[in-house]
Write a protein that holds these residues in place. Sequence first.
Motif, PDB file in Angstrom:
ATOM      1  N   PHE A 281       0.843  -1.195   0.000  1.00  0.00           N
ATOM      2  CA  PHE A 281       0.000   0.000   0.000  1.00  0.00           C
ATOM      3  C   PHE A 281       0.879   1.246   0.000  1.00  0.00           C
ATOM      4  N   GLU A 282       0.350   2.301  -0.593  1.00  0.00           N
ATOM      5  CA  GLU A 282       1.033   3.598  -0.607  1.00  0.00           C
ATOM      6  C   GLU A 282       1.114   4.154   0.809  1.00  0.00           C
ATOM      7  N   LYS A 283       2.038   5.045   1.059  1.00  0.00           N
ATOM      8  CA  LYS A 283       2.108   5.666   2.382  1.00  0.00           C
ATOM      9  C   LYS A 283       0.836   6.497   2.636  1.00  0.00           C
ATOM     10  N   GLU A 284       0.452   6.556   3.885  1.00  0.00           N
ATOM     11  CA  GLU A 284      -0.723   7.317   4.333  1.00  0.00           C
ATOM     12  C   GLU A 284      -2.004   6.917   3.604  1.00  0.00           C
ATOM     13  N   SER A 285      -2.222   5.592   3.504  1.00  0.00           N
ATOM     14  CA  SER A 285      -3.422   5.092   2.815  1.00  0.00           C
ATOM     15  C   SER A 285      -4.611   4.884   3.751  1.00  0.00           C
ATOM     16  N   PHE A 286      -4.342   4.688   5.063  1.00  0.00           N
ATOM     17  CA  PHE A 286      -5.415   4.238   5.964  1.00  0.00           C
ATOM     18  C   PHE A 286      -5.693   5.209   7.112  1.00  0.00           C
ATOM     19  N   ASP A 287      -6.983   5.283   7.464  1.00  0.00           N
ATOM     20  CA  ASP A 287      -7.398   6.119   8.602  1.00  0.00           C
ATOM     21  C   ASP A 287      -7.252   5.372   9.923  1.00  0.00           C
ATOM     22  N   GLY A 288      -7.217   4.053   9.846  1.00  0.00           N
ATOM     23  CA  GLY A 288      -7.076   3.260  11.064  1.00  0.00           C
ATOM     24  C   GLY A 288      -6.532   1.883  10.741  1.00  0.00           C
ATOM     25  N   ILE A 289      -5.770   1.333  11.694  1.00  0.00           N
ATOM     26  CA  ILE A 289      -5.237  -0.026  11.532  1.00  0.00           C
ATOM     27  C   ILE A 289      -5.582  -0.830  12.783  1.00  0.00           C
ATOM     28  N   THR A 290      -6.088  -2.059  12.576  1.00  0.00           N
ATOM     29  CA  THR A 290      -6.310  -2.970  13.695  1.00  0.00           C
ATOM     30  C   THR A 290      -5.468  -4.221  13.452  1.00  0.00           C
ATOM     31  N   GLU A 291      -5.177  -4.947  14.517  1.00  0.00           N
ATOM     32  CA  GLU A 291      -4.473  -6.212  14.353  1.00  0.00           C
ATOM     33  C   GLU A 291      -4.651  -7.068  15.591  1.00  0.00           C
ATOM     34  N   GLY A 292      -4.877  -8.361  15.376  1.00  0.00           N
ATOM     35  CA  GLY A 292      -4.999  -9.306  16.486  1.00  0.00           C
ATOM     36  C   GLY A 292      -3.908 -10.340  16.377  1.00  0.00           C
ATOM     37  N   TYR A 293      -3.041 -10.382  17.375  1.00  0.00           N
ATOM     38  CA  TYR A 293      -2.023 -11.438  17.491  1.00  0.00           C
ATOM     39  C   TYR A 293      -1.078 -11.515  16.293  1.00  0.00           C
ATOM     40  N   LEU A 294      -0.678 -10.377  15.790  1.00  0.00           N
ATOM     41  CA  LEU A 294       0.343 -10.355  14.730  1.00  0.00           C
ATOM     42  C   LEU A 294       1.749 -10.289  15.325  1.00  0.00           C
ATOM     43  N   LEU A 295       1.955  -9.354  16.257  1.00  0.00           N
ATOM     44  CA  LEU A 295       3.318  -8.926  16.591  1.00  0.00           C
ATOM     45  C   LEU A 295       4.208 -10.025  17.144  1.00  0.00           C
ATOM     46  N   ARG A 296       3.629 -10.929  17.962  1.00  0.00           N
ATOM     47  CA  ARG A 296       4.516 -11.948  18.539  1.00  0.00           C
ATOM     48  C   ARG A 296       4.947 -12.972  17.504  1.00  0.00           C
ATOM     49  N   ASN A 297       4.338 -12.906  16.311  1.00  0.00           N
ATOM     50  CA  ASN A 297       4.684 -13.850  15.249  1.00  0.00           C
ATOM     51  C   ASN A 297       5.724 -13.312  14.277  1.00  0.00           C
ATOM     52  N   VAL A 298       6.133 -12.058  14.415  1.00  0.00           N
ATOM     53  CA  VAL A 298       7.001 -11.489  13.379  1.00  0.00           C
ATOM     54  C   VAL A 298       8.466 -11.476  13.812  1.00  0.00           C
ATOM     55  N   GLU A 299       9.331 -11.481  12.822  1.00  0.00           N
ATOM     56  CA  GLU A 299      10.773 -11.511  13.063  1.00  0.00           C
ATOM     57  C   GLU A 299      11.287 -10.114  13.421  1.00  0.00           C
ATOM     58  N   ASP A 300      10.811  -9.119  12.691  1.00  0.00           N
ATOM     59  CA  ASP A 300      11.311  -7.755  12.866  1.00  0.00           C
ATOM     60  C   ASP A 300      10.162  -6.879  13.400  1.00  0.00           C
ATOM     61  N   LEU A 301      10.024  -6.891  14.730  1.00  0.00           N
ATOM     62  CA  LEU A 301       8.914  -6.175  15.372  1.00  0.00           C
ATOM     63  C   LEU A 301       8.938  -4.675  15.033  1.00  0.00           C
ATOM     64  N   ASP A 302      10.112  -4.056  15.179  1.00  0.00           N
ATOM     65  CA  ASP A 302      10.217  -2.614  14.894  1.00  0.00           C
ATOM     66  C   ASP A 302       9.849  -2.327  13.432  1.00  0.00           C
ATOM     67  N   GLY A 303      10.353  -3.193  12.527  1.00  0.00           N
ATOM     68  CA  GLY A 303      10.115  -2.979  11.095  1.00  0.00           C
ATOM     69  C   GLY A 303       8.629  -3.073  10.760  1.00  0.00           C
ATOM     70  N   VAL A 304       7.931  -4.045  11.381  1.00  0.00           N
ATOM     71  CA  VAL A 304       6.499  -4.236  11.112  1.00  0.00           C
ATOM     72  C   VAL A 304       5.696  -3.036  11.630  1.00  0.00           C
ATOM     73  N   LEU A 305       6.097  -2.507  12.793  1.00  0.00           N
ATOM     74  CA  LEU A 305       5.385  -1.327  13.330  1.00  0.00           C
ATOM     75  C   LEU A 305       5.705  -0.079  12.503  1.00  0.00           C
ATOM     76  N   ARG A 306       6.965  -0.006  12.028  1.00  0.00           N
ATOM     77  CA  ARG A 306       7.349   1.139  11.176  1.00  0.00           C
ATOM     78  C   ARG A 306       6.532   1.132   9.880  1.00  0.00           C
ATOM     79  N   GLU A 307       6.300  -0.078   9.363  1.00  0.00           N
ATOM     80  CA  GLU A 307       5.504  -0.240   8.137  1.00  0.00           C
ATOM     81  C   GLU A 307       4.061   0.253   8.370  1.00  0.00           C
ATOM     82  N   GLN A 308       3.545  -0.003   9.570  1.00  0.00           N
ATOM     83  CA  GLN A 308       2.185   0.452   9.893  1.00  0.00           C
ATOM     84  C   GLN A 308       2.149   1.977   9.994  1.00  0.00           C
TER      85      GLN A 308
END
Length: 235
Positions: free
Chosen positions: A113-140
């Motif tokens: 997705f392009e930058k600044e595409s969304f007004d809100g982001i939700t997520e359930g049980y994603l973060l503990r499954n990812v390798e690069d926590l900071d990178g995934v949050l930076r992407e959000q």
Amino acid sequence: MTSDRTPRGKGSEVHGIFQKIAGYYDRMNFVMTLGRHEKWCREVAARVAPTTGGQLLDLATGTGVIALEAARKYPAATVTGVDFSEEMLSRAMAKPGADAVRWRHADAACLPFEKESFDGITEGYLLRNVEDLDGVLREQYRVLKPGGRIVILETCPPGGPMKLIVKWGMRIIVPLLGQVVARDRSSYTYLESSTLAFESPQNIADILSGLDFKDIGWRKKFFGTNFILWATKPG
Ligand SMILES: C[S@@+](CC[C@H](N)C(=O)[O-])C[C@H]1O[C@@H](n2cnc3c(N)ncnc32)[C@H](O)[C@@H]1O
């Protein structure tokens, strides 16, 4: 459903687990949370509160519980549900109301997705499954519009006076339930170990604060084993 890339590294292992457990995921969640998961998903959808007609993104949508609730709650919004497990997505797409959501196969580490595409982001049980926590949050942060909110549902490593009891309870009960309800002890041993090894809400809040998110808050649930955390990208 549109598709993107295939996961690698830890993502590949996690992808395999969710492909395998998709058929009994909802049932196991119900049993493990004593029916509270759906209520937490409703709270997540309520807290994201997009502007009317806004764009909402539900990451790690899985069987779509949060995305479907958001689509029901905000009929004027466009809700996109993203997951990298085709099996989980196919369960979501078979549920009542699924036509109201745009389903997308993609990795949260590299959002299509392009930058600044969304007004809100939700997520359930994603973060503990990812390798690069900071990178995934930076992407959000990248895909969120200024003023937009993220709301995170996550498992929480036990703490406080109940720490040992909750820890041993999880060690014994979660894999046992996996065996009895889903006949799959190994996948739920992963769930138990990834929960115990995961970050506290304070640590997630520190990372979000470092990314410039503001108005960060959280509430723990279910004897401190889960939390809902929210944060806003400055306008
Ligand atoms: C425990 S399920 C949660 C599903 C749903 N959010 C809920 O609360 O019921 C975690 C989901 O995250 C997905 N997932 C894990 N890592 C991912 C990643 N890097 N990108 C996209 N999805 C991912 C899995 O495929 C799985 O469907």
